[in-house]
Design an enzyme around this catalytic site. Structure first.
Site, PDB file in Angstrom:
ATOM      1  CB  CYS A 129       7.465   6.823  25.771  1.00  0.00           C
ATOM      2  SG  CYS A 129       8.079   7.915  27.026  1.00  0.00           S
ATOM      3  CB  SER A 164      -1.936  -3.440   2.419  1.00  0.00           C
ATOM      4  OG  SER A 164      -1.015  -4.238   3.127  1.00  0.00           O
ATOM      5  N   GLY A 165      -1.669  -6.440   0.884  1.00  0.00           N
ATOM      6  CA  GLY A 165      -1.874  -7.889   1.051  1.00  0.00           C
ATOM      7  C   GLY A 165      -1.886  -8.320   2.499  1.00  0.00           C
ATOM      8  CG  HIS A 166       1.114  -6.861   5.479  1.00  0.00           C
ATOM      9  ND1 HIS A 166       1.166  -6.454   6.795  1.00  0.00           N
ATOM     10  CD2 HIS A 166       1.490  -5.796   4.738  1.00  0.00           C
ATOM     11  CE1 HIS A 166       1.566  -5.191   6.829  1.00  0.00           C
ATOM     12  NE2 HIS A 166       1.764  -4.768   5.595  1.00  0.00           N
ATOM     13  CB  ALA A 176      -0.941  -0.002   1.204  1.00  0.00           C
ATOM     14  CB  THR A 177       4.183   2.192   1.381  1.00  0.00           C
ATOM     15  OG1 THR A 177       3.813   2.139   2.756  1.00  0.00           O
ATOM     16  CG2 THR A 177       5.179   3.321   1.179  1.00  0.00           C
ATOM     17  CG  ASN A 193      -3.074   3.779  10.331  1.00  0.00           C
ATOM     18  OD1 ASN A 193      -3.615   4.774   9.858  1.00  0.00           O
ATOM     19  ND2 ASN A 193      -1.892   3.838  10.914  1.00  0.00           N
ATOM     20  CB  THR A 204       9.430 -10.160 -12.978  1.00  0.00           C
ATOM     21  OG1 THR A 204      10.263  -9.996 -14.112  1.00  0.00           O
ATOM     22  CG2 THR A 204       8.825 -11.549 -12.964  1.00  0.00           C
ATOM     23  CD  GLN A 220      -5.296  -0.912   8.824  1.00  0.00           C
ATOM     24  OE1 GLN A 220      -5.918  -1.896   9.208  1.00  0.00           O
ATOM     25  NE2 GLN A 220      -4.003  -0.750   9.104  1.00  0.00           N
TER      26      GLN A 220
END
Lengths: 133, 411
Positions: B335, B209-211, B81-82, B161, B249, B189
């Site tokens: 933090c 996004s796949g993951h 997705a990036t 997200n 590819t 998302q």
């Protein structure tokens, strides 16, 4: 991030959690940090007539390193004179707990907390002496 | 977690489904032959191995298209997705730059959209970063007012997200279509979690996004509409694969995996959403029963079923996470990073910094069970209670002292 066993022990079994009467003349209170920054420490010391720290209590809002740093210094200051306690350096705290670099500010805050408690105690003492004179 | 994604108490309980999802075992199964016996280059046109791989890639393309109401030719494979967000914004922006140079996005977008926009600003684009309301949603009237005759594209994420809120995508799409502006949405998302139809919602470009949807890491999609046609300048040049928009590819096993993940989502999304909503409500009710002064960040109604983002007042998030290390969650407190700034998303909602530091993001998903929810609630409730008794801020609150009345030394 891997934390040292000492740090985890202080986090899981913090020593001297609690509060003392902040209006008691023998009690010095230090409140440092800011909620907006994610760290607030309150450290209190009970000082005997001859200037020895007999007891110490803390409460901390912060990460595990901040909680462990404040727990550790409550142990360290006990039995010391107020001037000796004020000499504790943040590097000693960081070393003892093996703080990672991003957590050094937690030890700085603990050092500030001791100094603040000592100066609060001294200010009260001075006021008392003035009032007596 | 074990192979099946089940928790076995030897490893932390995974409650961070917005960070990534485990690849569904059915997906892995389908991918395996394409690493070994069916290893061909899908772009080889002269032999069986190539044809076999190409057929698999095209089947995957069709599966993904079916999930979002697109046609297979509109599916452009990317690395994730990036890359898709980069390609959508830079690609469209640069293609139409001579005529239009204004882009509208939102302050709570993912860093890859915001950072891309920063770069485009340096190229001479004007970017409007829309604020969000207290519930995390954009105000359509504010969007409408931001549109100019120079606006080329509007990019608003479908689902956030951190807080899981669902933006009014269909309404934004309709507004953009009416004004002849492209509409891109970061669907990382959303796709596979909630129904998305690119035609019904007038979406021109969408990142996937796949993951995040039980597919493999390293693969994503940019949906690019063909009618009316969206044109873009490619970022990666080469053999002209993916209609010239993204050379290189194709990774057959990853494409197959994402295709299968899409097919499973299409089949199971409805029932899964219902089950997750039940678990989410159980989680939230359990927390509220055990603890006072907790605050939900982001709208509850317009929200994906698998997300909770809760502030536990007076307990710092990172300190809390150390105490609940059997749970894999994430915190709005930053933090650990060099800066002491808490989540920019929570800040954009107007959540006070001190509350932002106390937040946890809890992500539930396909393999989360009721038993796990109950375990996590109990763990969190105990630890928050323990840490509150150790918190000077909790003590002040109990004594009726307003912590805002104190002059804190910011450090």
């Amino acid at each position: 991030m891997a934390y040292s066993d000492k740090l985890l022990d202080h986090y899981e079994n913090p020593r001297n959690v609690g509060a003392m009467d902040k209006d008691d003349n023998n009690v010095g209170t230090g409140l440092v940090g800011a909620p907006a920054c994610g760290d607030v420490m309150k450290l209190q010391i009970m000082v005997s007539e001859d200037g020895i720290i007999e007891d110490a209590k803390f409460k901390t809002f912060g990460c595990g390193s901040a909680i462990a740093s404040s727990s550790l210094v409550t142990e360290w200051v006990k039995g010391k004179t107020v001037d000796e306690a004020a000499m504790i350096k943040n590097t000693e705290i960081a070393q003892e707990l093996a703080l990672p670099p991003v957590k050094i500010h937690c030890s700085v805050l603990a050092e500030d907390a001791i100094k603040a408690a000592v100066s609060d105690y001294k200010a009260k003492k001075a006021e008392k002496t003035e009032a007596a004179e | 977690m074990t192979e099946q994604g089940r928790w076995n108490k030897d490893s932390p309980l995974y409650l961070d489904y917005q960070a990534t999802t485990p690849t569904d075992p059915r997906v892995v199964e389908k991918m395996l032959p394409y690493f070994s016996v069916k290893f061909g280059n899908p772009h080889s046109r002269s032999h069986h191995y190539g044809w076999e791989a190409e057929e698999a890639v095209e089947e995957a393309r069709a599966q993904i298209a079916a999930l979002i109401g697109a046609t297979p030719k509109e599916i452009i494979f990317t690395s994730g997705a990036t890359e898709s967000n980069n390609l959508a914004l830079k690609g469209v922006g640069r293609f139409y730059k001579d005529k239009k140079n204004h882009i509208i996005t939102c302050v709570t977008e993912h860093k890859c959209v915001l950072d891309t926009c920063r770069h485009l600003e340096q190229e001479g684009f004007d970017i409007t970063y829309l604020p969000v309301q207290e519930n995390g949603l954009i105000d359509l009237a504010v969007l409408k007012a931001a549109i100019t005759d120079k606006t080329v594209i509007v990019s608003i994420m479908a689902v956030n997200n951190e807080i899981g809120v669902i933006q009014p995508i269909a309404e934004i799409g309709a507004m953009c279509r009416e004004k002849g502006i492209f509409f891109h949405t970061d669907g990382a998302q959303a796709v596979g979690k909630i129904p998305i139809d690119v035609d019904a919602m007038n979406i021109d470009l969408m990142s996937i996004s796949g993951h995040k949807m039980y597919g493999p890491m390293g693969i994503g999609v940019l949906y690019v509409r063909r009618r009316p046609r969206v044109r873009l300048v490619a970022m990666i040049n080469g053999g002209g694969q993916e209609r010239g928009m993204r050379s290189g590819t194709l990774p057959t096993p990853l494409c197959v995996g994402l295709g299968e993940a899409a097919a499973i989502a299409a089949k199971e999304m409805g029932a899964e959403a219902e089950r997750l909503k039940m678990l989410r409500d159980r989680f939230y009710a359990g927390i509220n029963e055990r603890l006072s002064e907790t605050y939900l960040n982001g709208d509850l109604e317009h929200r994906i079923p698998g997300n909770l983002n809760i502030s536990f007042a007076y307990v710092e998030g990172e300190g809390l996470m150390m105490g609940i290390n059997e749970l894999a969650v994430s915190s709005g407190s930053a933090c650990t990073s060099a800066s002491l700034e808490p989540s920019y998303v929570l800040r954009a909602l107007g959540v006070e910094e001190e509350l932002a530091h106390t937040s946890l993001r809890i992500g539930l998903g396909r393999f989360t069970t009721e038993e796990e929810v109950d375990y996590a609630v109990d763990k969190i409730a105990r630890e928050v209670t323990r840490l509150r008794l150790m918190s000077p801020l909790w003590e002040m609150a109990q004594e009726g002292i307003d912590i805002k009345s104190i002059e804190w030394a910011e450090h």
